[in-house]
Design an enzyme around this catalytic site. Structure first.
Site, PDB file in Angstrom:
ATOM      1  N   CYS A 136     -14.122 -38.231  -8.822  1.00 45.34           N
ATOM      2  CA  CYS A 136     -13.278 -37.058  -9.056  1.00 45.34           C
ATOM      3  C   CYS A 136     -12.014 -37.240  -8.230  1.00 45.34           C
ATOM      4  CB  CYS A 136     -13.987 -35.787  -8.625  1.00 45.34           C
ATOM      5  SG  CYS A 136     -15.539 -35.543  -9.491  1.00 45.34           S
ATOM      6  N   CYS A 152     -15.192 -31.172  -4.851  1.00 50.44           N
ATOM      7  CA  CYS A 152     -15.413 -29.753  -4.601  1.00 50.44           C
ATOM      8  C   CYS A 152     -16.634 -29.633  -3.702  1.00 50.44           C
ATOM      9  CB  CYS A 152     -15.680 -29.019  -5.909  1.00 50.44           C
ATOM     10  SG  CYS A 152     -14.525 -29.489  -7.205  1.00 50.44           S
ATOM     11  N   CYS A 201     -19.864 -28.676  -5.475  1.00 48.75           N
ATOM     12  CA  CYS A 201     -20.244 -29.442  -6.669  1.00 48.75           C
ATOM     13  C   CYS A 201     -21.748 -29.414  -6.940  1.00 48.75           C
ATOM     14  CB  CYS A 201     -19.796 -30.888  -6.521  1.00 48.75           C
ATOM     15  SG  CYS A 201     -20.233 -31.906  -7.945  1.00 48.75           S
ATOM     16  N   ARG A 210     -30.655 -31.285 -22.461  1.00 47.84           N
ATOM     17  CA  ARG A 210     -31.365 -30.076 -22.040  1.00 47.84           C
ATOM     18  C   ARG A 210     -31.427 -29.021 -23.129  1.00 47.84           C
ATOM     19  NH1 ARG A 210     -28.285 -27.687 -17.414  1.00 47.84           N
ATOM     20  NH2 ARG A 210     -29.948 -26.176 -17.443  1.00 47.84           N
ATOM     21  N   TYR A 211     -30.510 -29.098 -24.093  1.00 44.36           N
ATOM     22  CA  TYR A 211     -30.475 -28.129 -25.190  1.00 44.36           C
ATOM     23  C   TYR A 211     -30.666 -28.914 -26.476  1.00 44.36           C
ATOM     24  CZ  TYR A 211     -28.177 -25.098 -21.753  1.00 44.36           C
ATOM     25  OH  TYR A 211     -27.868 -24.361 -20.645  1.00 44.36           O
ATOM     26  N   ARG A 234     -23.197 -31.473  -9.124  1.00 47.19           N
ATOM     27  CA  ARG A 234     -23.688 -32.826  -9.383  1.00 47.19           C
ATOM     28  C   ARG A 234     -23.364 -33.760  -8.217  1.00 47.19           C
ATOM     29  NH1 ARG A 234     -21.950 -33.099 -14.948  1.00 47.19           N
ATOM     30  NH2 ARG A 234     -23.567 -31.660 -15.642  1.00 47.19           N
ATOM     31  N   ASP A 273     -27.591 -20.829 -14.258  1.00 48.34           N
ATOM     32  CA  ASP A 273     -28.165 -22.011 -14.907  1.00 48.34           C
ATOM     33  C   ASP A 273     -29.483 -22.364 -14.210  1.00 48.34           C
ATOM     34  OD1 ASP A 273     -28.391 -24.105 -16.637  1.00 48.34           O
ATOM     35  OD2 ASP A 273     -26.460 -25.022 -16.127  1.00 48.34           O
ATOM     36  N   ASP A 327     -24.904 -22.777  -8.409  1.00 53.80           N
ATOM     37  CA  ASP A 327     -26.191 -23.468  -8.571  1.00 53.80           C
ATOM     38  C   ASP A 327     -26.827 -23.749  -7.210  1.00 53.80           C
ATOM     39  OD1 ASP A 327     -26.115 -23.562 -11.351  1.00 53.80           O
ATOM     40  OD2 ASP A 327     -24.939 -25.417 -11.354  1.00 53.80           O
ATOM     41  N   ARG A 357     -27.294 -30.042 -28.106  1.00 54.73           N
ATOM     42  CA  ARG A 357     -26.188 -30.482 -27.255  1.00 54.73           C
ATOM     43  C   ARG A 357     -26.664 -31.552 -26.278  1.00 54.73           C
ATOM     44  NH1 ARG A 357     -25.648 -24.517 -25.523  1.00 54.73           N
ATOM     45  NH2 ARG A 357     -27.359 -24.458 -27.015  1.00 54.73           N
ATOM     46  N   LYS A 405     -28.957 -22.150 -19.337  1.00 53.76           N
ATOM     47  CA  LYS A 405     -28.090 -21.059 -18.886  1.00 53.76           C
ATOM     48  C   LYS A 405     -28.613 -19.725 -19.411  1.00 53.76           C
ATOM     49  CE  LYS A 405     -24.117 -24.182 -19.005  1.00 53.76           C
ATOM     50  NZ  LYS A 405     -24.823 -25.408 -19.473  1.00 53.76           N
TER      51      LYS A 405
END
Ligand SMILES: *Cc1c(COP(=O)(O)O)cnc(C)c1O
Ligand code: SF4
Length: 369
Positions: free
Chosen positions: A111, A115, A118, A98-99, A120, A316, A279, A102, A323
């Site tokens: 995981c 969470c 989350c 996306r960048y 994702r 984001d 998000d 990076r 971001k």
């Protein structure tokens, strides 16, 4: 190690249903909405993370992050499966670009604890297998063809749930691309399963330089002695540890909560890096805070905490928008050569613009003719 200080035992003993967590805590049976939410997005809590829950559970930051809620079924149209538009930016379903400079590699979908907020979920709600050697080869090939990428994030899921050997293989493969100069690992292991940070893992990671670990503490209650010890092992081995917090309603959405968290992170050599606006992922409407909440928190932190302990507040956006940092507005007025601000104590201060007409070596030598 065979007891609960062994990370494999912790992982194998996870609480994976709302009924079991309620029974463990001795609280009433959860609602049918809670059970329905746990079927939409899996539930898992390590015994360690569950042990951090305090009463009353209704306001406990750990409980709110890991116990499903019927509110997760409320899905207004602005909440989506892929809020950051990662899928259209993906290569081999594993590398997200996306960048310009990076890239992020999704190493696993698993995981230790899931969470509820989350981002994702589309990844972590499926038990997709770990990245294969063939997929890793494809990622490495992409990195080779894109030498502008010099910073690779290994994320997931939680990459530190992989076995040491698999982690090493991934890191070695990334490092074999000469243009990659830094590797970052994104992990919540220090928060939810700190015993995962074993001496063996630390020595394997510290062999890959420069490597950074970014973790995800959301509340000071998560910064236990055990969690701090895990992070200290990494820092002692020369691995900088930074923290990314998600602003969550009812969990940490006050200046006091974020200040206490950032202060303790700073005192323990963990750099507060980001404070993220939640998000727009499915099932989080009840966690979202108004943008002004974050801005007010940032304004409060600036007066109270060292800049070393202040994170960047960011939202984001999908795909290449990425971001965007949000800053409280301190400028009151701009008049030609002066700018007027409100200082941390509320007083008005002003800053003059520099005079013009100089060159960089004016005043160093005698003026010629
Ligand atoms: C957040 C993110 C990064 C890293 O962003 P930084 O601001 O450098 O920490 C890189 N790639 C993706 C896909 C991201 O979401
Ligand atoms: S640890 Fe990260 S990837 Fe895993 S559930 Fe939490 S936020 Fe999602």
């Amino acid at each position: 190690m065979t007891g609960m200080d062994d990370w494999r035992r912790q992982y194998a003993s996870r609480i994976t249903s709302p009924g079991d967590l309620a029974e463990y805590l001795g609280i009433p049976c959860p609602s049918s909405g809670c059970f329905a939410a746990s079927r939409m997005f899996p539930m898992a809590v390590t015994p360690y993370y569950a042990s951090l829950i305090r009463f009353p559970v209704e306001t406990d930051p750990v409980f709110l992050q890991c116990m499903p809620s019927g509110y997760e079924l409320h899905n207004p149209p602005w909440l989506t499966e892929d809020p950051l538009g990662e899928v259209p930016c993906s290569i081999a379903g594993r590398l997200v670009h996306r960048y310009r400079d990076r890239a992020l590699i999704i190493a696993t979908s698993e995981c230790a604890s899931y969470c509820r907020h989350c981002t994702r979920k589309r990844v972590s709600s499926r038990t997709a297998p770990h990245i294969t050697e063939r997929e890793l080869d494809e990622c490495a090939k992409y990195l080779k063809h894109h030498p502008e990428i010099d910073d690779v994030l290994v994320s997931g899921g939680d990459p530190l749930l992989l076995e040491d050997g698999v982690i090493c293989m991934i890191l070695e493969r990334i490092r074999s691309v000469a243009s990659v100069k830094a590797i970052r690992i994104a992990t919540r292991a220090p928060v939810t399963i700190p015993m995962r940070i074993t001496a063996e893992l630390v020595s394997a990671l510290s062999g890959v330089k420069p490597i950074y670990v970014n973790t995800h503490f959301n509340h000071v209650n998560e910064l236990t002695d055990c969690a701090i010890e895990a992070c200290s092992k990494l820092v002692d081995a020369g691995i900088p540890v930074a923290n990314q917090t998600v602003l969550l309603r009812g969990v940490n959405d006050t200046a006091g909560a974020i200040e206490a968290l950032c202060r303790k992170l700073f005192h323990n050599r963990i750099r507060p890096y980001y404070l993220f606006q939640c998000d727009l992922v499915r099932g989080v409407e009840h966690f979202r805070t108004p943008l002004d909440t974050g801005l007010d928190i940032m304004r409060n932190l600036r007066g109270r905490l060292s800049g070393m302990a202040i994170p960047n507040f960011a939202v984001d956006f999908p795909g290449k928008s990425g971001k965007i940092e949000l800053l409280p507005q301190y400028i009151v007025e701009r008049t030609g050569d002066r700018t007027v601000f409100t200082g941390n104590n509320g007083e008005t201060v002003s800053y003059p613009e520099p005079e013009t007409g100089w060159t960089s070596c004016s005043g160093m030598f005698e003026e010629q003719g």
